[in-house]
Design a protein around this motif. Structure first.
Motif: not given
Length: 238
Positions: A4-28
Motif C-alpha cells: 500500500q505504501t509503495h503504491a501510494s507514492l507512485k500513484t501520487e507522483l504519476d498523478a502529478f505528472r499527468e496533471g503537469w502534462t495537461r497544464r504545460v502542454g505537449a510541447e513542453t
C-alpha cells in the motif's frame, strides 16, 4: 502495508505528472521527456557509484549549518542516503514525506536516514520544515558528494531556459552559481561505509520507494533474510 505504501507514492507522483502534462502542454512535456532520454544516453550511469564502493568520507552541513560526518554515521549502523533535487521540485517533496512516514521502520532496522540536496542550509531548513522531517536534511555544498558518487550533471540549455521561465533560480538556491543538479538517487550503505545498493534513474519522476529501501536493509548480513515474495528489484536499481 508495504504494498500500500509503495503504491501510494507512485500513484501520487504519476498523478502529478499527468496533471503537469495537461497544464504545460505537449510541447513542453516532449522537451522534458527528450532531455531525460538524452541524459540517460549521456553515459552518466556508467560512472555512478555501485554496490561495493565505499561511501565518500565527507562532512555536509545540516539545516542548522552544523557539519555531519557521513562515514561516522555509517560506523554506527546502516545508512540510507536519499538525494533530492530541492524543495522547489514537486516530485521531491512527496518522496521526502513518504520516507518520513516510514522513519520508525528505518529506526527499527538500526538504520540512519538522511536526505541530501544541493540547496543551501537555509533552503534545506525550509524544505525540512515544510515536509515535517524528523531526520537530517543535508546540504551538498558545491556538489561534492554528488560528484564523488557520479550523479551530478549540468542542465542542458533548453532545460535551463525552461527553469528560468518557471522561476527555479538554481544558482541562487544552491549557492554555487551553477545550473547543475544531482540525479535523484537512493544509496543504502552497510554498517562500515560500503554501498550495499544504489537506485539511480535519470528520469527524476521515478523515485525509490521507502519500502524498497527497507527491503534492501532486511537483506544485509546483520538482518534476517526476506521471504522470496518480499524481494523487489525496481527499474533503476544498480
Amino acid at each position: 502495508m508495504t504494498a500500500q505504501t509503495h503504491a501510494s507514492l507512485k500513484t501520487e507522483l504519476d498523478a502529478f505528472r499527468e496533471g503537469w502534462t495537461r497544464r504545460v502542454g505537449a510541447e513542453t512535456a516532449t522537451l522534458v521527456a527528450q532531455d531525460i532520454e538524452n541524459l540517460r544516453q549521456s553515459g552518466l550511469l556508467d560512472r555512478v557509484a555501485r554496490a561495493g564502493s565505499p561511501i565518500p568520507a565527507l562532512r555536509l552541513p545540516n539545516a542548522a549549518g552544523d557539519p555531519v560526518d557521513l562515514r561516522a554515521l555509517a560506523e554506527s549502523g546502516p545508512l540510507v542516503i536519499v538525494f533530492y533535487r530541492g524543495g522547489w521540485c514537486p516530485y521531491c517533496n512527496p518522496e521526502l514525506r513518504s520516507y518520513q512516514k516510514r522513519l520508525a521502520d528505518f529506526a527499527s532496522r538500526g538504520a540512519t536516514l538522511v536526505a541530501v540536496s544541493p540547496e543551501t542550509p537555509d533552503d534545506t531548513l525550509d524544505t525540512a520544515e515544510k515536509n515535517g522531517l524528523a531526520f537530517p536534511a543535508l546540504s551538498d555544498v558545491a556538489g561534492r558528494l554528488a560528484d564523488a558518487l557520479g550523479i551530478r550533471f549540468r542542465l542542458s540549455p533548453e532545460i535551463e531556459a525552461l527553469y528560468r521561465q518557471f522561476g527555479h533560480d538554481l544558482p541562487a538556491r544552491n549557492g554555487d552559481g551553477e545550473w547543475s543538479l544531482p540525479v535523484p538517487a537512493t544509496f543504502v550503505v552497510e554498517r562500515g561505509g560500503t554501498i550495499a545498493a544504489a537506485f539511480v534513474d535519470p528520469d527524476y519522476r521515478h523515485r525509490f520507494d521507502p519500502a524498497d529501501a527497507l527491503a534492501v536493509l532486511a537483506q544485509l548480513p546483520s538482518a534476517a533474510p526476506l521471504q522470496s515474495d518480499e524481494i523487489r528489484r525496481p527499474h533503476g536499481f544498480r
